[in-house]
Design an enzyme around this catalytic site. Structure first.
Site, short mmCIF file in Angstrom:
data_model
loop_
_atom_site.label_atom_id
_atom_site.label_comp_id
_atom_site.label_asym_id
_atom_site.label_seq_id
_atom_site.Cartn_x
_atom_site.Cartn_y
_atom_site.Cartn_z
N GLU A 102 0.84 -1.21 0.00
CA GLU A 102 0.00 0.00 0.00
C GLU A 102 0.87 1.26 0.00
O GLU A 102 2.01 1.23 0.45
CB GLU A 102 -0.88 0.02 1.27
N ASP A 106 -4.42 4.99 6.27
CA ASP A 106 -4.93 6.17 6.97
C ASP A 106 -6.03 5.72 7.93
O ASP A 106 -5.74 5.27 9.03
CB ASP A 106 -5.43 7.15 5.90
#
Ligand code: IMP
Ligand code: MG
Length: 182
Positions: A102, A106
């Site tokens: 990735e 978040d």
């Protein structure tokens, strides 16, 4: 030269040299963990491309690569977290040792969705490697096995990460000026 600031950029968080050095370290850890195996890197388009290719070049066990594309959008109440696969993998991952790559974790919604989806396809193992981790904004708990850098609560661009599709090609990671990321 690589860190010449361009309009919209506030400050550099990680230089090209820092990124390269950290990626080498991480690739070493990954190589030790997957000793004797083949690791399949699955990149999430488009943000992870720069990280994935840099990482792959330093991994010392056999590497396969595949990509998937996702789109994420808000639900009716405006809450984030609705994710779907817009471009699926080219090949099966059944029986493979998968390392999902990735750009940034978040809230964790994207990663949770991807892990649930991929786990259902019968990989031999499934782990996560992220370039950036903004743990302070996590909403759903997700496992992160490898991370290059933890970052503060600022919107960042560069080394694959974009703002309105721009800045992905920067060699460094930088915080945008606050008004630009609104
Ligand atoms: P999550 O589902 O909230 O964890 O969102 C992760 C995705 O949002 C990442 O894969 C990025 O595509 C995007 N994203 C989150 N923060 C940033 C940022 O600071 N810069 C660029 N893209 C970001
Ligand atoms: Mg992403």
């Amino acid at each position: 030269m690589s860190t010449t600031l361009i309009p919209g950029i506030d400050r550099v968080l990680f230089t090209e040299e820092q990124i390269e050095a950290r990626i080498r370290e991480l690739a070493g850890e990954i190589s030790r963990h997957y000793q004797g195996k083949t690791v399949k890197l699955i990149g999430v388009l488009k943000g992870s491309i720069f990280f994935l290719t840099a990482l792959a070049r330093h991994i010392e066990v056999p590497v396969k690569i595949d990509f998937l594309g996702i789109s994420s959008f808000s639900n009716k109440s405006g809450a984030p977290g609705v994710v779907r696969i817009a471009k699926d993998l080219d090949e099966s991952i059944e029986g493979e040792d998968v390392l999902l790559v990735e750009d940034i974790v978040d809230t964790g919604f994207t990663l949770r969705y991807l892990l649930q989806t991929l786990a259902g396809r019968g990989p031999n193992s499934l782990a996560v490697c992220t370039f950036l981790d903004r743990n302070s904004r996590r909403i759903v708990q997700v496992p992160v096995d490898y991370r290059c850098f933890e970052i503060p609560d600022r919107f960042v661009v560069g080394f694959g990460l974009d703002h309105n599709q721009l800045f992905r090609n920067l060699g460094y990671v930088a915080a945008l000026k606050p008004d630009k990321s609104a």
